[in-house]
Design an enzyme around this catalytic site. Structure first.
Site, mmCIF file in Angstrom:
data_model
loop_
_atom_site.group_PDB
_atom_site.id
_atom_site.type_symbol
_atom_site.label_atom_id
_atom_site.label_comp_id
_atom_site.label_asym_id
_atom_site.label_seq_id
_atom_site.Cartn_x
_atom_site.Cartn_y
_atom_site.Cartn_z
ATOM 1 N N ASP A 232 -17.954 -19.628 -48.552
ATOM 2 C CA ASP A 232 -17.976 -18.163 -48.658
ATOM 3 C C ASP A 232 -17.406 -17.614 -49.969
ATOM 4 O OD1 ASP A 232 -19.438 -17.375 -46.466
ATOM 5 O OD2 ASP A 232 -17.718 -17.523 -45.116
ATOM 6 N N ASP B 219 -25.662 -16.611 -43.009
ATOM 7 C CA ASP B 219 -24.749 -15.753 -43.774
ATOM 8 C C ASP B 219 -24.730 -16.131 -45.261
ATOM 9 O OD1 ASP B 219 -24.148 -16.570 -41.132
ATOM 10 O OD2 ASP B 219 -22.173 -15.656 -41.178
ATOM 11 N N GLY C 293 -31.728 -25.891 -34.923
ATOM 12 C CA GLY C 293 -30.898 -24.685 -35.013
ATOM 13 C C GLY C 293 -29.891 -24.614 -33.876
ATOM 14 N N ARG D 292 -25.572 -9.895 -36.046
ATOM 15 C CA ARG D 292 -25.117 -9.914 -37.443
ATOM 16 C C ARG D 292 -25.869 -10.973 -38.247
ATOM 17 N NH1 ARG D 292 -20.109 -9.797 -36.684
ATOM 18 N NH2 ARG D 292 -19.189 -11.706 -37.466
ATOM 19 N N SER E 224 -18.891 -16.876 -25.413
ATOM 20 C CA SER E 224 -20.030 -17.056 -24.511
ATOM 21 C C SER E 224 -19.936 -18.488 -23.990
ATOM 22 C CB SER E 224 -21.322 -16.851 -25.305
ATOM 23 O OG SER E 224 -22.347 -17.672 -24.806
HETATM 24 N N1 GLY Z 1 -19.918 -14.731 -42.232
HETATM 25 C C1 GLY Z 1 -19.254 -14.818 -40.986
HETATM 26 C C2 GLY Z 1 -19.565 -13.707 -40.072
HETATM 27 O O1 GLY Z 1 -20.474 -12.908 -40.311
HETATM 28 O O2 GLY Z 1 -18.868 -13.620 -39.074
#
Ligand code: GLY
Length: 407
Positions: free
Chosen positions: A120, A180, A238, A252, A371
């Site tokens: 990240d 992400d 996946g 998200r 979950s």
């Molecule tokens: N990039 C980690 C999240 O969106 O939680």
């Protein structure tokens, strides 16, 4: 909406969204002004320290510069700096000074390798240090962001052609990419542009291609993460990390797909990424509940009582506004109109109106929801989070002016 203005709106779900009002520039300006005042208030606690990833009961715990999220707070400071500077307000200096203090912290973090053993680097160093360099020419910021890009390059896996997200490099149980990471790629395109070293962007292009090939399902929902075989790089399958189940669409993640495909097109200019943008964005929009704020996973529908993820809404808005720059007129207008409706809904339902309510800017986010089919524990459920706050501000800024991206 009039038929004349929006005659290109055809699908029932598009028509449904178009019945909502969109955010006007004046409304965006008002919301941004409020957000900037809340960021200014936040500097009292968070100039030498950082807010943690999410609020707890409306308050951000004080954190050192660690985790993947601190750059979003510094990014809010830079957006506030831009706003004040544009208004010729002397508070711009206050924001600049705070941003520069944080940039020093980011240099220290990457030089000392504090919690940077993951992919990240873009989330951390783009809204903090690339922003500082682009806005003020800060050389410390340039140095820090380039070190972060180098750190990310160390995670590239030739077998499979991707940046490994987390964990021990090459280990079977960690040999995967996550959706992400598409938002970490602009750091590498920036690194190539400022150094002239093409290797950063070459690896970014390979990663984007691999991610796009494997993460989008036939129904245009997305996987959160995708595993490869470390022996030969062949695709394995996946798996979710933060979604409700492997086959569901974590909202998200879908939003990272919207903004990620817009970024992919911005840098690579391959028309395939426009098509992927349309698919993942339309899935997102079609599956929104009545208030236009997604639940944390698209498995959940109206009346489910599940928590929302407001951050997914504003990430999606930024992606649509970015992609609109590259589309033909009708489509550009369609996605701009959709983005304006989502942003107004997010502002109405989720905006923090006073520091008495919360430290953040955007309520009703969900960092992680437990979950039976994911490894998560509840974290930051129905709270603000720093990326939701940041992308809300970025979205408002995009409506208020012709914004030069940090990304
Ligand atoms: N990039 C980690 C999240 O969106 O939680």
């Amino acid at each position: 909406m009039t038929e004349k203005d929006y005659s290109f709106i055809k699908q029932d779900w598009e028509k449904r969204i178009m019945t909502y009002p969109g955010m006007t520039r004046e409304e965006a300006e008002d919301c941004l002004k409020l957000a900037v005042s809340l960021v200014e208030k936040g500097l009292e606690k968070f100039t030498h320290d950082f807010p943690d990833c999410n609020t707890e009961n409306g308050r951000y715990p004080v954190s050192e510069n660690r985790e993947w999220t601190t750059g979003f707070w510094t990014g809010q400071i830079w957006l506030a700096y831009e706003y004040a500077k544009d208004k010729q307000d002397k508070k711009a200096e206050t924001f600049k000074t705070a941003g520069e203090i944080q940039v020093e912290s980011f240099l220290h973090r990457i030089e000392e390798k504090v919690d940077v053993n993951h992919h990240d680097m873009g989330f951390l160093y783009t809204p903090s240090c690339v922003a500082a360099y682009k806005l003020t020419g800060n050389e410390t910021a340039r140095k820090a962001a380039l070190l972060a890009a180098d750190n990310l390059m160390g995670r590239f896996q030739e077998k499979g052609g991707f940046f490994q997200a987390w964990g021990e490099l090459g280990a079977k149980e960690n040999y995967r990419l996550i959706i992400d990471c598409l938002l970490n790629m602009p750091l590498l395109f920036w690194a190539s542009s400022v150094t002239g070293d093409e290797s950063y962007q070459e690896k970014a292009r390979i990663h984007i291609q691999t991610a796009m090939r494997h993460l989008i399902r036939p129904d245009h929902s997305t996987y959160h993460t995708y595993f490869f075989d470390p022996r030969d790089g062949s695709p394995v399958g996946g798996v979710t990390h933060q979604g409700n189940r492997d086959g569901s669409a974590w909202s998200r993640g879908q939003a990272w797909g919207i903004y990620g495909s817009a970024m992919a097109y911005r840098y690579v200019r391959d028309k395939e990424y426009i098509d992927i943008f349309r698919k993942v964005t339309d899935f997102f929009l079609e599956n929104l509940p009545g208030n236009l704020i997604p639940y944390w996973d698209f498995d959940f529908k109206e009346g489910s009582g599940q928590s929302w993820d407001s951050s997914a809404a504003v990430i999606g808005v930024c992606g649509m506004l970015e992609m609109a720059k590259y589309l033909e007129k009708d489509e550009a207008e369609k996605y701009t109109a959709m983005a304006g409706r989502l942003l107004l809904a997010a502002a109405k339902e989720c905006r923090v109106k006073s520091p008495a309510d919360s430290d953040g800017l955007l309520l009703h986010g969900t960092y992680a929801h437990a979950s039976p089919n994911n490894p998560c524990q509840n974290r930051g459920v129905d709270e603000c989070n720093t990326w939701g706050d940041y992308y809300y501000m970025e979205a408002l800024t995009r409506l208020v002016k012709d914004w030069e991206l940090y990304w």
